[in-house]
Write a protein that holds these residues in place. Structure first.
Motif, PDB file in Angstrom:
ATOM      1  N   THR A  65      25.904 -12.700   9.648  1.00 17.22           N
ATOM      2  CA  THR A  65      25.851 -13.500  10.867  1.00 17.22           C
ATOM      3  C   THR A  65      24.815 -12.909  11.811  1.00 17.22           C
ATOM      4  N   LEU A  66      23.829 -13.720  12.212  1.00 21.08           N
ATOM      5  CA  LEU A  66      22.807 -13.255  13.133  1.00 21.08           C
ATOM      6  C   LEU A  66      23.394 -13.044  14.515  1.00 21.08           C
ATOM      7  N   LEU A  67      23.073 -11.888  15.117  1.00 21.46           N
ATOM      8  CA  LEU A  67      23.590 -11.564  16.444  1.00 21.46           C
ATOM      9  C   LEU A  67      22.514 -11.687  17.520  1.00 21.46           C
ATOM     10  N   ALA A  68      21.388 -10.999  17.324  1.00 25.39           N
ATOM     11  CA  ALA A  68      20.319 -11.045  18.320  1.00 25.39           C
ATOM     12  C   ALA A  68      19.033 -10.537  17.690  1.00 25.39           C
ATOM     13  N   PRO A  69      17.883 -11.072  18.116  1.00 26.83           N
ATOM     14  CA  PRO A  69      16.606 -10.566  17.582  1.00 26.83           C
ATOM     15  C   PRO A  69      16.317  -9.171  18.120  1.00 26.83           C
ATOM     16  N   LEU A  70      15.763  -8.330  17.250  1.00 24.92           N
ATOM     17  CA  LEU A  70      15.405  -6.968  17.635  1.00 24.92           C
ATOM     18  C   LEU A  70      13.914  -6.832  17.905  1.00 24.92           C
ATOM     19  N   GLY A  71      13.133  -7.684  17.298  1.00 24.67           N
ATOM     20  CA  GLY A  71      11.686  -7.618  17.470  1.00 24.67           C
ATOM     21  C   GLY A  71      11.010  -8.541  16.474  1.00 24.67           C
ATOM     22  N   SER A  72       9.739  -8.787  16.690  1.00 27.30           N
ATOM     23  CA  SER A  72       9.002  -9.666  15.792  1.00 27.30           C
ATOM     24  C   SER A  72       7.593  -9.144  15.608  1.00 27.30           C
ATOM     25  N   GLY A  73       6.980  -9.544  14.500  1.00 26.00           N
ATOM     26  CA  GLY A  73       5.626  -9.125  14.185  1.00 26.00           C
ATOM     27  C   GLY A  73       4.919 -10.207  13.399  1.00 26.00           C
TER      28      GLY A  73
END
Length: 238
Positions: free
Chosen positions: A13-21
Motif C-alpha cells: 500500500t502506497l503511503l507517501a512519495p519519498l522523492g523522484s528522479g
C-alpha cells in the motif's frame, strides 16, 4: 499516476512519495503481508512520449538490470532489494527495497557542508560499497549526493552511516548497452571526464565521482562551477 492508498501487486500500500528522479518516483509503502514499511521505486520512462513497445521493453530491461545488480551485492552500505513487482505488458514495474531511515546527503548538504571528519567517515563507507560493487563487475555510473542515503537507526548512538542506492543505470560488465550511441547517462555535474567522452568501462570513473561528492560535501560547492568572469575595467586612451 499513482496516489497514496493505492495497492501495488496486491500486497504493498502506497503511503507517501519519498522523492523522484529521471527514472521514476520512490514511495514509502506498507507490506501488508509482513507488516513492515518498505521503499517502492515506481519506474517510469523519463520522457512520457516513450510509450512504444520498444521503449517499454528497454525500460523493463533497465529495471531488471537494477534488480540483478543489487541482488548480487550484500553490503551494509548498499541498499537491499527485496523483490520486483511486474504485472506484465502495459504496466510500470516496481522495485521493492529496504526503507532506509534518514535523509539523503543532498538533503543534508542543504543545511551546510560537513566537517572533514564526517566526510572522511562517509567516504570510507562509500568506498567500501563501491569496491564491493566493482568486485561483482558492477559500475554504479551515477554516484551523487541524491543517491547517497544517511541511515539513522533510532536508539543507536553515533553518526549516520552512508547507504549507496539507485543502481538503475548501473552497467554490468559484459552486458549490452541500453542507450543509443552518444547518449549521456548520469548526472553531468558528477560524471568523470572519460565517461563524458564515451569511455566508461573502468571502475575508476565511479571513484572520480565519489571524490567530487566528498569535495562538495566539505567545501559546499562544486569545483567545476566557476564564478562568472567580470569584464576588465576600461581605460581611457591618452
Amino acid at each position: 499516476m499513482s496516489a497514496p492508498g493505492e495497492m501495488i501487486g496486491g500486497r504493498f500500500t502506497l503511503l507517501a512519495p519519498l522523492g523522484s528522479g529521471g527514472m521514476g518516483t520512490v514511495w514509502r509503502a506498507r507490506d501488508e503481508v509482513l507488516h513492515r514499511e518498505v521503499a517502492l521505486k515506481e519506474v517510469r520512462p523519463p520522457d512520457p512520449a516513450m510509450t512504444g513497445p520498444e521503449a517499454a521493453a528497454t525500460l523493463r530491461e533497465r529495471v531488471l538490470r537494477e534488480a540483478r545488480a543489487l541482488a548480487r551485492l550484500s553490503h551494509p552500505h548498499v541498499v537491499t532489494i527485496h523483490q520486483i513487482v511486474d504485472a506484465g505488458a502495459g504496466t510500470h514495474p516496481w522495485i521493492v527495497m529496504e526503507l532506509v531511515p534518514g535523509e539523503s546527503l543532498a538533503d543534508r548538504l542543504q543545511r551546510g557542508p560537513l566537517l572533514p571528519q564526517e566526510a572522511a567517515t562517509l567516504g570510507r563507507q562509500l568506498l567500501a560499497a563501491l569496491r564491493s560493487a566493482h568486485a561483482a563487475g558492477i559500475h554504479h555510473r551515477d554516484v551523487k549526493p541524491a543517491n547517497i542515503l544517511l541511515r539513522t537507526d533510532p536508539g543507536v548512538p553515533g553518526p549516520p552511516s552512508a547507504v549507496l542506492t539507485d543502481f538503475g543505470i548501473a552497467a554490468l560488465q559484459g552486458s549490452t548497452a541500453l542507450t543509443a550511441t552518444g547518449d549521456l547517462i548520469g548526472s553531468p555535474e558528477y560524471i568523470a571526464p572519460e565517461r563524458v567522452r564515451g569511455r566508461d568501462d573502468h571502475p575508476a570513473s565511479d571513484l572520480w565521482s565519489l571524490g567530487l561528492v566528498l569535495y562538495v560535501a566539505v567545501e559546499g560547492h562544486s569545483p567545476l562551477r566557476r564564478a562568472a568572469r567580470r569584464p576588465a575595467p576600461r581605460t581611457r586612451a591618452g
